[in-house]
Design an enzyme around this catalytic site. Structure first.
Site, PDB file in Angstrom:
ATOM      1  N   ASP A 130      66.159  17.116  35.554  1.00 30.18           N
ATOM      2  CA  ASP A 130      66.003  17.517  34.167  1.00 30.18           C
ATOM      3  C   ASP A 130      64.655  18.206  34.031  1.00 30.18           C
ATOM      4  OD1 ASP A 130      67.175  17.683  31.803  1.00 30.18           O
ATOM      5  OD2 ASP A 130      66.897  15.584  31.215  1.00 30.18           O
ATOM      6  N   ASP A 141      40.134  16.292  51.313  1.00 32.58           N
ATOM      7  CA  ASP A 141      39.073  16.747  50.399  1.00 32.58           C
ATOM      8  C   ASP A 141      37.875  17.291  51.173  1.00 32.58           C
ATOM      9  OD1 ASP A 141      40.671  15.932  48.389  1.00 32.58           O
ATOM     10  OD2 ASP A 141      39.597  14.055  47.983  1.00 32.58           O
ATOM     11  N   GLU A 166      73.568  17.372  45.374  1.00 29.16           N
ATOM     12  CA  GLU A 166      72.189  16.941  45.111  1.00 29.16           C
ATOM     13  C   GLU A 166      72.028  16.598  43.639  1.00 29.16           C
ATOM     14  OE1 GLU A 166      68.910  19.943  45.087  1.00 29.16           O
ATOM     15  OE2 GLU A 166      70.451  21.278  45.913  1.00 29.16           O
ATOM     16  N   SER A 204      73.759  30.359  35.445  1.00 29.60           N
ATOM     17  CA  SER A 204      73.784  28.997  34.903  1.00 29.60           C
ATOM     18  C   SER A 204      74.954  28.273  35.574  1.00 29.60           C
ATOM     19  CB  SER A 204      73.938  29.024  33.395  1.00 29.60           C
ATOM     20  OG  SER A 204      75.059  29.805  33.080  1.00 29.60           O
ATOM     21  N   LYS A 218      70.905  16.637  39.818  1.00 33.60           N
ATOM     22  CA  LYS A 218      70.504  17.725  38.921  1.00 33.60           C
ATOM     23  C   LYS A 218      69.291  17.241  38.138  1.00 33.60           C
ATOM     24  CE  LYS A 218      72.288  21.129  35.710  1.00 33.60           C
ATOM     25  NZ  LYS A 218      71.120  21.124  34.860  1.00 33.60           N
ATOM     26  N   ASP A 234      43.609  11.185  52.065  1.00 24.96           N
ATOM     27  CA  ASP A 234      43.236  12.165  51.037  1.00 24.96           C
ATOM     28  C   ASP A 234      41.771  12.587  51.188  1.00 24.96           C
ATOM     29  OD1 ASP A 234      45.732  11.714  50.184  1.00 24.96           O
ATOM     30  OD2 ASP A 234      45.195  10.811  48.239  1.00 24.96           O
ATOM     31  N   ALA A 235      40.923  11.621  51.562  1.00 29.63           N
ATOM     32  CA  ALA A 235      39.485  11.906  51.661  1.00 29.63           C
ATOM     33  C   ALA A 235      39.215  12.972  52.728  1.00 29.63           C
ATOM     34  CB  ALA A 235      38.726  10.638  51.981  1.00 29.63           C
ATOM     35  N   GLU A 236      40.019  12.937  53.810  1.00 25.05           N
ATOM     36  CA  GLU A 236      39.836  13.913  54.887  1.00 25.05           C
ATOM     37  C   GLU A 236      40.264  15.308  54.395  1.00 25.05           C
ATOM     38  OE1 GLU A 236      38.356  14.042  57.531  1.00 25.05           O
ATOM     39  OE2 GLU A 236      39.253  15.609  58.779  1.00 25.05           O
ATOM     40  N   LYS A 276      78.035  15.916  35.049  1.00 25.87           N
ATOM     41  CA  LYS A 276      77.013  15.284  34.219  1.00 25.87           C
ATOM     42  C   LYS A 276      77.187  13.773  34.130  1.00 25.87           C
ATOM     43  CE  LYS A 276      74.291  18.338  32.531  1.00 25.87           C
ATOM     44  NZ  LYS A 276      74.178  18.605  31.208  1.00 25.87           N
ATOM     45  N   CYS A 319      63.397 -21.421  11.249  1.00 24.86           N
ATOM     46  CA  CYS A 319      62.937 -22.745  10.801  1.00 24.86           C
ATOM     47  C   CYS A 319      62.126 -22.697   9.517  1.00 24.86           C
ATOM     48  CB  CYS A 319      62.126 -23.422  11.902  1.00 24.86           C
ATOM     49  SG  CYS A 319      60.509 -22.673  12.147  1.00 24.86           S
ATOM     50  N   CYS A 370      60.819 -25.528  15.791  1.00 20.56           N
ATOM     51  CA  CYS A 370      61.696 -24.367  15.622  1.00 20.56           C
ATOM     52  C   CYS A 370      62.821 -24.380  16.666  1.00 20.56           C
ATOM     53  CB  CYS A 370      60.874 -23.084  15.749  1.00 20.56           C
ATOM     54  SG  CYS A 370      61.872 -21.603  15.559  1.00 20.56           S
ATOM     55  N   CYS A 390      59.607 -17.828   9.200  1.00 21.88           N
ATOM     56  CA  CYS A 390      60.539 -17.730  10.327  1.00 21.88           C
ATOM     57  C   CYS A 390      61.978 -17.820   9.818  1.00 21.88           C
ATOM     58  CB  CYS A 390      60.246 -18.867  11.312  1.00 21.88           C
ATOM     59  SG  CYS A 390      61.470 -19.018  12.596  1.00 21.88           S
ATOM     60  N   GLU A 404      63.799  23.994  40.400  1.00 18.21           N
ATOM     61  CA  GLU A 404      63.529  23.308  39.135  1.00 18.21           C
ATOM     62  C   GLU A 404      62.102  22.771  39.146  1.00 18.21           C
ATOM     63  OE1 GLU A 404      66.310  23.407  37.349  1.00 18.21           O
ATOM     64  OE2 GLU A 404      66.129  21.935  35.740  1.00 18.21           O
ATOM     65  N   TYR A 463      61.444  21.353  43.075  1.00 16.72           N
ATOM     66  CA  TYR A 463      62.449  21.280  44.126  1.00 16.72           C
ATOM     67  C   TYR A 463      63.190  22.604  44.135  1.00 16.72           C
ATOM     68  CZ  TYR A 463      62.000  16.282  45.100  1.00 16.72           C
ATOM     69  OH  TYR A 463      61.543  15.050  45.483  1.00 16.72           O
ATOM     70  N   CYS A 510      56.325 -17.156  15.198  1.00 20.02           N
ATOM     71  CA  CYS A 510      56.661 -18.293  14.351  1.00 20.02           C
ATOM     72  C   CYS A 510      55.722 -19.427  14.741  1.00 20.02           C
ATOM     73  CB  CYS A 510      58.103 -18.695  14.611  1.00 20.02           C
ATOM     74  SG  CYS A 510      58.442 -20.365  14.057  1.00 20.02           S
TER      75      CYS A 510
HETATM   76  O1  I6G Z   1      70.343  24.386  37.006  1.00 20.47           O
HETATM   77  C1  I6G Z   1      70.589  24.111  38.295  1.00 20.47           C
HETATM   78  C2  I6G Z   1      70.243  22.897  38.812  1.00 20.47           C
HETATM   79  C3  I6G Z   1      70.486  22.609  40.118  1.00 20.47           C
HETATM   80  C4  I6G Z   1      71.211  25.083  39.114  1.00 20.47           C
HETATM   81  C5  I6G Z   1      71.476  24.784  40.449  1.00 20.47           C
HETATM   82  C6  I6G Z   1      71.096  23.518  40.943  1.00 20.47           C
HETATM   83  O2  I6G Z   1      71.354  23.284  42.210  1.00 20.47           O
HETATM   84  C7  I6G Z   1      71.024  22.043  42.728  1.00 20.47           C
HETATM   85  N1  I6G Z   1      72.045  25.688  41.233  1.00 20.47           N
HETATM   86  C8  I6G Z   1      72.397  26.855  40.744  1.00 20.47           C
HETATM   87  C9  I6G Z   1      73.051  27.841  41.633  1.00 20.47           C
HETATM   88  C10 I6G Z   1      72.150  27.169  39.415  1.00 20.47           C
HETATM   89  N2  I6G Z   1      71.561  26.281  38.605  1.00 20.47           N
HETATM   90  C11 I6G Z   1      72.531  28.433  38.854  1.00 20.47           C
END
Ligand code: I6G
Length: 676
Positions: free
Chosen positions: A118, A37, A114, A82, A116, A33-35, A315, A412, A433, A409, A174, A224, A427
């Protein structure tokens, strides 16, 4: 401006881009990291001298200097879709079947799977390789322009790598906050008395929706990429998997858990594998996304409403649910810690039915303002004990009483004490106890205490569970017959244990004091007490003012000692031990003539490395017995370093500070030499 500077600026930018890519996308940095920087500072200094050389994609230009007053709206040229969800194996099977039916394919379908994440969906537009804007999903057609904030994220390239990217490329992905960064952010908020974020998703969303990019720049956000939107002036590959590889080559981060899988069973195995590893991943996920790999097949499948037919989110069971607190009980642990536990209306969360959740301690209850009758959010992540995240905001309709810690307690009846500055209430029953018995007896028998050979932790638990012993004094009532009747205990072991118990009956006063398990009284304090008071009776009778005069004993330890001997049940156990034949050795009065005192009396000594004929602990006991103080780290106050083989950093430090270094034989010689 010299042409060489212009060339150097270009070189530095390319180098910095390449190293960012290795760090954020490949997760394989090849310079410290220092390099990095250093290179960054070089570029900055050229740009300061020749501002006309600054370009919008320079690595120095991530944080804009103008906070916004509001976010602009951006209409997505291609809508952001979605995903439909499934929650069971059967529903995933139905999804797979629908695809096979629609495509009239009976062979296994190849998917890309892969996790999903959050987080928050984002679309980033590049033109001729240059980042032009970034927008949130919004309602799928129109999102918010968060370009300034996205530019602050080091994992997002301001310029794509190479030169074979399409002229216009919108990547979708995401934005998320890794768990470690989230924990650090909340820790800081707690320390500053600010509001904490409920979870990494909220933290990511809150961080991206900052009008001041300077704030976002200090938030640990990552990205990602998982698909593409508009692609013009160039072509991408014909499979989802290869497209993501191409994105990676352009310098865009892609989840490294992403992989092709063939058929339904492989999807399910992938799901099981990631679910098992969910807690070990560095980011929060809520399921798996499967996408048909072949883009031609994706096109044939098309969309229903706003969701593609060729992709699905499978899910995981929810890790958070709402329940109601029915009551709060207090549990006493093996070390005497009294923990409040919430009894809940049973709720299915994280794949199991939960009806209890730990409340940790009273500070936690106060901080979250939890009361009996409240609606609360329960979290159960992996195999972790379920906990209460917070009260559901606005759910308390009538005033509810504040939860109070018990005074006695529940096991006891002894007093419960809470030392100032400590979160845990305990206690004070100690040996008396039932909840603490096994632990207290294990400590009593341990090597540095009464050193009872053959009485290991497992055996103590077995003896307590079978009701054969309640206090350490009961150990001395055990017969060979009773012991040999135990499971996994032969007669020979039983005889050996009874003999070991017999020969433990003449302990040094310091060992006996240590064995009693008085809070905060370790071996060194026990030795100091023994040296000061000489007899058990005198230690028992010492008052607070006298105790704080003893070497190394402060007010907290003194309070614990006084408290311990004030408890009638502790005195009862000590009396039982004495009646069982424990004959505590009185410390011989040190001869007051200073000339006869050991060289080590009152000296501070550190022991390090392996000694040739004894353990470090044995050496420590010898030194403590002549009134030395043995400590763990070398400082200017250290008088001697007793060094054995492989002494390491303590030896280096002692030499630097000019501390006298001795070996084992010098120690033995000095132990026998009286001070002149
Ligand atoms: O909300 C999402 C999470 C992950 C995604 C998604 C995804 O792919 C790994 N891919 C698509 C095509 C869409 N939503 C619409």
């Amino acid at each position: 401006m010299p042409v060489t500077v212009e060339k150097e600026v270009k070189r530095l930018r390319e180098l910095l881009r390449y190293h960012s890519y290795r760090y954020y996308v490949l997760d394989d940095p090849d310079i410290p990291d220092a390099e990095y920087d250093r290179l960054y500072k070089q570029l900055l200094s050229h740009e300061e001298k020749y501002p006309e050389l600054i370009t919008v994609d320079s690595p120095t230009q991530r944080v804009g200097d103008r906070p916004l007053t509001a976010f602009e709206q951006i209409q997505h040229q291609k809508p952001m879709l979605s995903l439909d969800n499934v929650f069971s194996e059967e529903d995933l099977q139905a999804f797979n079947q629908r695809i096979q039916d629609r495509l009239r394919i009976s062979d296994e379908i190849e998917y890309v799977a892969e996790p999903k994440l959050d987080g928050l969906a984002i679309s980033i537009r590049y033109e001729k390789g240059l980042l032009i804007y970034a927008a949130t999903r919004g309602d799928g057609s129109t999102g918010e322009n968060v370009t300034q904030n996205i530019r602050t994220m080091h994992s997002v390239p301001l310029r794509l790598l190479g030169d074979d990217y399409p002229e216009v490329l919108e990547v979708r992905g995401e934005v998320f906050m890794p768990k470690a960064g989230f924990a650090r952010l909340n820790e800081k908020a707690r320390k500053n008395g600010e509001k904490e974020f409920a979870n990494p998703r909220n933290a990511a969303a809150g961080s991206l929706r900052q009008l001041d990019p300077g704030v976002t720049a200090n938030r640990p956000l990552s990205l990602y990429c998982y698909s593409v939107g508009v692609v013009e002036g160039g072509e991408l590959a014909n499979t989802q998997y290869e497209i993501l590889q191409q994105l990676k080559n352009f310098g865009l981060p892609v989840c490294n858990e992403m992989t092709p899988v063939l058929g339904l069973q492989a999807c399910l195995s992938y799901y099981d594998d990631i679910l098992k590893r969910r807690d070990d991943l560095s980011y929060d996920i809520d399921g798996i996304v499967y996408k048909v790999n072949d883009i031609t097949l994706q096109d044939r499948l098309g969309f229903v409403a706003r969701a593609p037919r060729w992709a699905i989110a499978h899910k995981f069971p929810a890790q958070e649910e709402i329940s109601k607190i029915l009551d709060v009980d207090f549990q006493v642990g093996r070390t005497g810690a009294v923990t409040p536990v919430a009894r809940l209306e049973p709720v299915f969360v994280g794949g199991v039915t939960v009806s209890n959740a730990t409340l940790h301690n009273m500070d936690e209850i106060r901080r979250k303002d939890i009361r009996v009758g409240d609606q609360v959010i329960i979290r159960r992540a992996g195999d972790v004990i379920p906990e209460i995240v917070r009260v559901v905001p606005g759910s308390r309709k009538t005033p509810l009483p504040v939860i109070q810690m018990l005074e006695n307690c529940p096991v006891c009846g002894s007093l419960i004490e809470q030392v100032e500055g400590e979160a845990v209430a305990r206690c004070t029953g100690g040996l008396y106890c039932r909840a603490q018995r096994a632990e207290a007896i294990k400590h009593y028998a341990s090597r540095k205490a009464m050193d009872i050979d053959g009485l290991g932790d497992k055996l103590v638990e077995q003896l307590v569970d079978e009701g054969l012993i309640d206090t350490p004094a009961d150990l001395y009532k055990l017969s060979v017959d009773a012991l040999s009747a135990l499971e996994r205990m032969g007669e020979k072991s039983a005889v050996n244990l009874v003999n070991a118990l017999e020969s433990s009956k003449h302990p040094a006063l310091s060992r006996f004091i240590y064995a009693l398990g008085i809070r905060e009284v370790g071996e060194t304090t026990a030795v100091n007490l023994a040296n000061e008071y000489k007899t058990l009776a005198a230690v028992k009778n010492a008052n607070f003012d006298q105790l704080i005069e003893v070497q190394d004993i402060g007010p907290i330890v003194a309070k614990h000692i006084v408290h311990f001997f004030q408890q009638a049940h502790n005195i009862e156990v000590i009396d039982q031990l004495l009646s069982a034949g424990i004959d505590v050795q009185t410390v011989q009065q040190l001869v007051p003539d200073p000339q006869s005192i050991s060289e080590f009396y009152g000296k501070t000594i550190v022991i390090t490395g392996s000694l040739p004929t004894m353990s470090r602990d044995e050496a420590k006991q010898k030194l403590l017995a002549v009134g030395a103080k043995v400590t763990g780290s070398v400082s200017a106050k250290t008088d001697y370093l007793l060094a054995g083989d492989k002494a390491g950093s303590k030896l280096t430090k002692a030499e630097k500070l000019g501390v006298r270094v001795i070996n084992e034989s010098t120690m033995l010689a000095l132990l026998n030499t009286k001070k002149m």
